[in-house]
Scaffold this motif. Structure first.
Motif, short mmCIF file in Angstrom:
data_model
loop_
_atom_site.label_atom_id
_atom_site.label_comp_id
_atom_site.label_asym_id
_atom_site.label_seq_id
_atom_site.Cartn_x
_atom_site.Cartn_y
_atom_site.Cartn_z
N GLN A 726 0.83 -1.19 0.00
CA GLN A 726 0.00 0.00 0.00
C GLN A 726 0.87 1.24 0.00
OE1 GLN A 726 -2.80 0.01 3.25
NE2 GLN A 726 -4.33 -1.01 2.00
N VAL A 727 0.36 2.26 -0.67
CA VAL A 727 0.98 3.58 -0.59
C VAL A 727 -0.14 4.55 -0.24
CG1 VAL A 727 0.75 3.94 -3.10
CG2 VAL A 727 2.37 5.32 -1.77
N ARG A 728 -0.07 5.07 0.95
CA ARG A 728 -1.09 5.99 1.47
C ARG A 728 -2.49 5.40 1.33
NH1 ARG A 728 1.15 11.88 -0.43
NH2 ARG A 728 3.23 11.60 0.43
N GLY A 729 -2.58 4.12 1.63
CA GLY A 729 -3.87 3.46 1.65
C GLY A 729 -4.32 2.89 0.32
N ALA A 730 -3.59 3.14 -0.74
CA ALA A 730 -3.95 2.60 -2.06
C ALA A 730 -3.08 1.38 -2.34
CB ALA A 730 -3.76 3.65 -3.14
N ASP A 731 -3.72 0.32 -2.83
CA ASP A 731 -3.01 -0.94 -3.04
C ASP A 731 -2.31 -0.96 -4.40
OD1 ASP A 731 -5.76 -1.82 -1.40
OD2 ASP A 731 -3.90 -2.74 -0.69
N LEU A 764 5.00 10.95 -6.78
CA LEU A 764 4.02 11.14 -7.86
C LEU A 764 2.70 11.63 -7.29
CD1 LEU A 764 4.66 7.94 -10.03
CD2 LEU A 764 5.42 10.26 -10.49
N ILE A 765 2.30 11.06 -6.16
CA ILE A 765 1.06 11.49 -5.53
C ILE A 765 1.18 12.95 -5.11
CG2 ILE A 765 -0.44 11.18 -3.52
CD1 ILE A 765 0.36 8.18 -3.62
N ASP A 766 2.34 13.34 -4.61
CA ASP A 766 2.55 14.72 -4.16
C ASP A 766 2.73 15.68 -5.31
OD1 ASP A 766 4.51 13.69 -1.27
OD2 ASP A 766 2.35 14.01 -1.54
N PRO A 791 -7.44 5.60 -6.40
CA PRO A 791 -7.03 6.98 -6.68
C PRO A 791 -5.72 7.06 -7.43
CG PRO A 791 -6.74 6.46 -4.35
CD PRO A 791 -7.47 5.32 -4.95
N LEU A 792 -4.99 5.97 -7.48
CA LEU A 792 -3.73 5.98 -8.24
C LEU A 792 -4.00 6.18 -9.74
CD1 LEU A 792 -1.75 3.15 -6.44
CD2 LEU A 792 -1.10 5.55 -6.57
N ALA A 794 -5.94 8.33 -11.02
CA ALA A 794 -5.90 9.77 -11.29
C ALA A 794 -4.46 10.27 -11.35
CB ALA A 794 -6.66 10.52 -10.19
N ILE A 795 -3.56 9.61 -10.65
CA ILE A 795 -2.15 10.02 -10.69
C ILE A 795 -1.60 9.81 -12.09
CG2 ILE A 795 0.13 9.62 -9.71
CD1 ILE A 795 -1.92 10.68 -7.71
#
Lengths: 915, 471
Positions: A726-731, A764-766, A791-792, A794-795
């Motif tokens: 997970q990265v910030r809650g996204a798998d 990338l999220i930031d 949400p990844l 959208a990244i």
């Protein structure tokens, strides 16, 4: 005709008796000669007042011109007084080049040994006789045959000179077949003369020698065109027999290997003999095929043997004679058994071509079984960016099986699944027969074990190893329960059997190791006065103990706590099916006769305990425990179904209102049984439909070798292959292109490469960069696939160097940046993947970057850490991980222990049979 | 007994299994998409999008880059030809520093929207377009939301309004453009689903679609992909361009009438309810609080034609009861000043009513977006870089106490800073004369202020919003 009788003195002790019987011939041979056996042969010849020569060629060279025929007899052959006369008359009448006698047993001359021999194209003989068949004259017709027995063979002198006599290097039967084939190649007829009777015992020659002789015979006589297909086929058939034979109580692998090795060793001599044989040929291969059987005699015999074994072991049936086919078909056990086999075959049909569907934890096996075994045995774990975390034992086991099955992942998957289903159904029926449950309820219960609600839950969770382990579990319970044999060898064999079955169970799913002992303990507690029950516990415990070494090296290196707590154990069933099982359980508790009632309690406790474990997430337990619980539930529900249906059969014992209750219970049980059809229609053994194939298959079509790169897969955790991070809650998962394989399903602890990659995703999220492609390429990521809502996504849609791919079944992106490969030389040239290592053009003095978590065991040296990855020398064109010798030794020990347990088990079984 | 005991144990196990609670649901992701960069410059790498750039035979353009720290900047301009590599240039700044990247030195093919990537920050970019009869430009944007507001447009006679949708990403975008006019909905149905291919842009001439609207405030919404919109208003010669924005409850415009132009403040209400807006007028002498109070309804943009407050330059501070989008458009239009001059309740009459006078006809237009909040630190790319225009930096102190402001010229080499005092509520003009070594300024204040710069020449006037720096 003038005949010289030549006694081939391979068994010199039998020569005098043969000489004596020869003297009784009504058709006197011109001379009797002993051939071979050196000084002993000469001595015997002198004693018998006959001639002696060193070899058949020497005899042929020294024959008088008047001699027209040579009668070759094996020492020990006892020809009836009219044997030679019959041979002479019939061979003259038929103008045969070779005429053979009918062989009968010396100790029981009514019993046939041989009346000519048919062979298949591979030279495997087929007599066509039943064991102990009585000679009633049913074969008494002079006819052309492929070969005659070598014990008594009249051969025309000129033909004998031409073919040079029998090959002294070959075993007797093979030599006879070889001689006849060479004779036929020269246009000679080979006949059997049943009126010529010779008493000769059935021989016990080492099988490898006969096999070697048959191979040589093939190589000598066939044309190159025939050899092109016949030799590979012979190889494969022998290999198949070697694989199947152990299940029939035989071991042919070493014989097979030795036979082919012998031929390799003597290839030069064989080639010389081939020239001699074929130089005088008068006919082609077609003539040789004329008297040969279609197909493979070996395969036919194998199939017959399997059929006999199965028929003998079908529960509830007596040993049936194969002769009354209609009676077989009317046996309910046979009908249900046939239906069950059909059910298993149809339920797994979708896997025959493609293996397991690629979804969740169900992933294709690695391309190379050898690589899988190597990775398990102290090698590199390729999941994510790689690690030294041990792979599950199932990977090593599947790799071994794959090696034996032509290294085909799909075939291996299909065979394992089919075998597991068959073993499971059969195992339950054998298990419950211990307590008197008959065949039909037993097999239906077996179907519930493998395809009932709990098994379907395991399959829905893509717990493939656990699903396969279900097939072994009833055997792990059955073996300790069987009657305790007499004799310490047989007992040792029984314990060894418990050991290897437990080992197999644990290799498939380690959490099941203690299940047999645990369940049998519960059974013993329910039957405290039964010594057998307690003994079964002891055997099971010993078996589990013996199985422990087989789990090395995984057991020594795995984080067991993580194994048991990773994920969440929370099975959420419906209401209807648990209700049906509950109805069946309650009904059987109320109405079943005494023994069956206790069995129902046992089944209920097993199932209830399993249900508890399967929902124990709140206790911190994870997915493996859920699968364990479901396996227990599957066994428990199968036992309950068996008891309920058996109780319904016992109309004599269950009467009155109890019968009504039992009937209701039977309805519940049947409802559960009917649900197994849900597995039949899709044909995937209950596994979900594949999703990764369609989502990632497009990568194969990309430019270059897809396997050089990785895929970043994002989506909900359930939609991703195996475990995820997970990265910030996204798998997300990083997997191999073009398709992740099973050894990537389980993620180890994050290492430097994984952590660095996570930081990149966070950047990338930031929004720190809009060039995700350039950021991901150094990790070898060439594609991004979005499997579900995340949400990844959208990244990735707002990046300058990620091109969305049109036409893909899922939202997918192509990384435009250079260098999106796993291993590359300094100038960017990519290396290909080779198992868990890499391979490319050797470049002296240059370095190759290996995009795996840094580890000093990557070679060839000098090794250097390059960021999160590795740099090794490119001199040799390979980059590989140096396996841990300790783990490799442990894996070898595990295999050795397993083999030893199997051998001990087989030995004990033999002793039990013979005692 | 065994059965009974067994049944009890079975029942207990099943009951435990039933009551075992489900595991706590996993925490959802803590993000919904790319953490969008703020409108301000911040201390990290960033990408700035400049949709309105053109360099050809008759026009020159430049990317005006400024940074507080040493940075490498890459300028990328997608090619209008599909699948062709973009045109790129790069510049390195030893921060704090500034530079002018002449687009023509990279490529000359007319319209060349582009983006600038900085490997560190704070850094920012403004875009300038210059021609014989044209001077326009404004700050570029870093934040890329899905919804943009572009108030201030008009398609009245003599004016041409063009919206550009710039898609620098590979993925095709689908955008819809809607608008409100003085009559309510502008009826832009044909712009409801515009395809903007990846790495390209699309221009829509709104005057051809909805002519003769005095006011046309636009909203751009992307349903797929992302676009960066920009509008350009031309009168045939000069033009004004300004980027899209997000709404806010406060806005500051340090100057609205530089160059002697007549300004209009245009307000657009994206919310569902009517919003009350108070407008302060800030001059060099001080502030007139709530000089205008207007109501802005959701469906109709509100244009406040601003007469000179005297002849001196002035700025505006807005406070709204709800979020509004605001833009200032200043034009060089002839006005009859006197009793017959049309005045509505929103007009600010800053001058004496006098005899009829006709201003000399002119056609210079300037437009800009404001600052949604003041800040202590600003980057101002561009002042001092134009040889043939008068450039000034405008400071607005909307607070009560005076602000000590340091203006550091940025360019090649170390240049002396200038310190000024800006009274509370007042504006201050600081001239930024042309200096071949200067390409921008860094402005640091003791109290929060807002900053803007202007370029005034006979050929045109351009207003540029400053970019606040996150602290």
């Amino acid at each position: 005709m003038s005949v010289v009788a030549a006694i081939l003195a391979d068994d010199s002790a039998a020569v005098p008796e043969t000489i004596e019987w020869l003297r009784r011939q009504v058709y006197d041979p011109a001379r009797i000669v002993v051939v071979g056996a050196g000084g002993e042969g000469r001595r015997l010849a002198d004693r018998g007042k006959v001639d002696w020569v060193v070899s058949v060629p020497a005899l042929l060279n020294g024959l008088e011109p008047a001699i027209t025929h040579l009668w070759l007899l094996r020492a020990g052959a006892l020809p009836r007084p009219d044997a030679l006369e019959a041979l002479v008359v019939e061979s003259g009448r038929a103008d045969a080049g070779v005429a053979g006698s009918k062989l009968l047993r010396p100790e029981d001359p009514e019993r046939l040994v041989s009346v000519g021999v048919a062979t298949d194209v591979f030279g495997v003989p087929y007599s066509g006789l039943d064991p102990d068949e009585i000679d009633s004259g049913q074969y008494d017709v002079v006819r052309d045959v492929a070969a005659t027995a070598g014990a008594s063979m009249l051969i025309r002198r000129d033909l004998a000179r031409g073919v040079g006599g029998p090959d002294p290097d070959l075993a007797p039967q093979a030599a006879a077949i070889d001689l006849c084939q060479r004779a036929r190649l020269r246009g000679a007829r080979v006949i059997v003369v049943p009126s010529s009777e010779v008493l000769f015992p059935e021989e016990a020659t080492p099988p490898w020698k006969e096999e070697a002789g048959r191979i040589r015979a093939m190589l000598e006589v066939y044309s190159l065109l025939t050899l092109l297909w016949a030799v590979p086929l012979a190889l494969l058939i022998g290999l198949l027999e070697a694989v199947v034979a152990p299940f029939l109580g035989r071991w042919t692998l070493f014989s097979w290997l030795r036979a082919w090795a012998w031929n390799l060793l003597y290839l030069v001599a064989t080639v010389r003999r081939r020239f001699a044989a074929r130089s005088g040929r008068a006919v082609g291969d077609a003539e040789l095929f004329r008297y040969q059987l279609r197909g493979s005699a070996k395969l036919k015999a194998l199939v017959e043997e399997i059929g006999d074994k199965l028929r003998a072991r079908l529960p509830g049936d007596d040993r049936l004679s194969v002769m009354t086919l209609s009676r077989d078909l009317r046996q309910p056990a046979f009908v249900v058994g046939a239906i069950t086999v059909g059910f298993v075959v149809v339920s797994t049909r979708a896997m025959w071509g493609d293996g397991w569907p690629a979804v969740g934890f169900s992933l294709p096996l690695p391309e190379s079984g050898r690589a899988a075994v190597g990775a398990y045995a102290g090698g590199w774990n390729p999941a994510g960016f790689g690690s030294t975390a041990p792979l599950p034992p199932f990977i090593g086991f599947a790799g071994l099986v794959q090696l034996a099955l032509f290294d085909s992942p799909a075939v291996t998957s299909a065979v394992l699944t089919l075998a597991a289903f068959l073993a499971g159904v059969w195992g339950v029926s054998r298990l419950v027969r211990t307590w008197g449950v008959e065949a039909v309820p037993g097999m239906l219960a077996g179907a519930v074990l493998m395809a009932g609600p709990a098994a379907r839950a395991i399959a829905a969770d893509t717990g493939v190893p656990t699903l396969l382990a279900l097939g072994v579990l009833p055997w792990a319970l059955r073996v300790p329960l069987t009657r305790w044999p007499g004799g310490w060898i047989a007992r040792l064999g029984r314990i060894a059997a418990a050991g290897w079955v437990s080992a197999l169970l644990a290799v498939l799913d380690p959490s099941l190791l203690v299940v047999p002992a645990g369940l049998l303990l519960v059974w013993a507690l329910l039957n405290p006065k039964e010594r057998g029950a307690w003994r079964a516990v002891g055997v099971a415990v010993l078996g589990a103990g013996l199985a422990v070494p087989v789990l090395l090296p995984w057991l020594g290196a795995a984080d067991l706590e993580r194994f048991l707590t990773s994920g969440d154990a929370y099975w959420q069933p419906g209401v209807v099916l648990p209700g049906a099982i509950a109805v069946a359980l309650v009904a059987s508790l109320i109405s079943a006769p005494e023994r069956l009632g206790v069995l129902a309690v046992w089944g209920g406790l097993t199932g209830a305990g399993g249900a508890f474990l399967a929902r124990s997430a709140d206790l911190g337990l994870g997915r493996e425990v859920e699968l364990l619980g479901l396996a227990l539930l599957s066994v428990g529900s199968a036992v309950v179904v068996a008891v309920t249906l058996e109780a319904a059969r016992r109309v004599d014992l269950v009467t009155g209102w109890r019968r009504l209750v039992g009937g209701v219970g039977a309805l519940g049980a049947l409802a559960v049984v009917l649900t197994v059809t849900l597995v039949v229609f899709p044909g995937r053994a209950g596994l979900p439909q594949q999703s990764f194939g369609s989502a990632m298959g497009f990568t194969v079509a990309g430019e270059g070798n897809a396997a050089r790169s990785r895929i970043l897969v994002v989506g909900s955790a359930e939609s991703l292959p195996g475990e995820s991070r997970q990265v910030r809650g996204a798998d997300y998962r990083v997997v191999s292109a073009p398709m992740p394989t099973l050894w990537e399903a389980w993620m180890p602890e994050a290492l430097l490469g994984d952590q660095t990659f996570q930081e990149v995703l966070e950047s990338l999220i930031d929004g720190e960069t809009r060039r995700a492609g350039a950021a991901l390429a150094p990790f070898g990521i060439r594609w991004i696939v979005v499997m579900g809502e995340t949400p990844l996504e959208a990244i990735f849609e707002a990046q300058f160097d990620l091109t969305p791919l049109e036409g893909a079944s899922r939202t997918s992106y192509l990384v435009e940046a250079e260098g999106a490969v796993r291993a590359r030389i300094e100038d960017g040239q990519a290396w290909d993947r080779d198992g868990t290592g890499y391979r490319g053009d050797a470049e002296t003095g240059r370095r190759v970057f290996v995009g795996e978590n840094a580890n000093g065991r990557w070679e060839p040296g000098p090794w250097a850490q390059s960021g999160w990855g590795n740099e090794v020398a490119a001199d040799q064109g390979v980059a590989s991980f140096r396996p841990y010798p300790g783990r490799r030794a442990q894996a070898a020990t595990a295999l050795g222990v397993f083999a030893l347990l199997m051998l001990l088990s087989g030995w004990g079984r033999r002793r039990r049979r013979h005692s | 007994m065994r059965r009974l005991l067994g049944a009890i144990v079975i029942g207990a196990l099943v009951a435990f299994a039933v009551v075992l609670p489900a595991p706590a649901p996993e925490a959802p992701p803590t993000f919904t998409g790319v953490v969008e960069q703020d409108v301000n410059a911040s201390a990290r790498s960033s990408v700035w999008y400049c949709p309105w750039v053109a360099s050809g035979a008759l026009q020159d353009s430049a990317f005006l880059v400024t940074s507080v720290v040493p940075v490498d900047a890459t300028v990328t301009m997608p090619s209008p030809i599909p699948n062709e590599e973009p045109d790129q240039g790069s510049v390195s700044l030893t921060g704090p520093g500034a530079a002018v990247v002449d687009v023509g030195s990279i490529v000359r093919r007319g319209d060349t929207p582009g983006f600038v990537e900085f490997d560190d920050g704070p850094a920012t970019v403004a875009a300038l377009v210059d021609a014989d009869n044209l001077l326009t430009g404004d700050r570029c944007v870093a934040s890329v939301p899905k919804v943009w507001y572009l108030p201030g447009g008009t398609t009245r006679d003599g004016r041409s309004l063009t919206i550009r949708l710039f898609n620098p990403f590979p993925e095709d975008a689908k955008a819809s453009v809607s608008g409100t006019s003085e009559f309510g909905d502008a009826g832009l149905g044909e712009l409801a689903a515009l395809d903007v291919p990846g790495r390209s842009w699309r221009d829509v001439n709104l005057t051809q679609i909805v002519p003769l609207f005095d006011d046309l405030s636009l909203t751009v919404t992307t349903s797929e992909g992302l676009v960066i919109p920009s509008v350009a208003l031309s009168g045939g010669a000069d033009e004004a361009s300004w980027p899209g924005m997000g709404p806010a409850t406060t806005w500051e415009f340090p100057v609205v009438n530089a160059g002697g132009l007549v300004p209009s403040l245009v307000l657009s209400n994206p919310g569902p309810d009517t919003v009350t807006v108070e407008v302060d007028v800030n001059t060099a002498e001080g502030v007139t609080s709530a000089a205008v109070v207007v109501e802005v309804t959701p469906d109709v943009p509100r244009r406040l034609t601003l007469e000179d407050y005297g002849s001196a330059p002035f700025g505006l501070t807005l406070r709204a009861s709800g979020v509004v989008a605001a833009a200032v458009v200043a034009e060089d239009a002839p006005q009859l000043v006197g009793a017959d001059a049309g005045a509505d309740s929103g007009d600010i009459d800053g001058g004496e009513a006098g005899a009829d006078e006709a201003e000399p006809p002119g056609d210079r237009i300037a437009g800009t977006v404001g600052a949604s909040e003041p800040a202590r630190s600003w980057l101002v790319p561009g002042p001092g870089s134009l040889a043939d225009a008068d450039t000034s930096i405008w400071l607005l102190n909307s607070g009560a106490e005076a602000a000590t402001v340091t203006l550091q010229p940025l360019g090649n080499g170390a240049l002396p800073a200038l310190k000024v005092l800006v009274d509370g509520g007042a504006i201050l003009e600081v001239a930024a004369p042309y200096d071949g070594t200067v390409a921008g300024y860094r402005v640091v204040s003791s109290t929060p202020i807002s900053v803007q710069w202007t370029a005034v020449a006979d050929r045109g006037v351009a207003y540029f919003a400053g970019v606040a720096v996150d602290e």
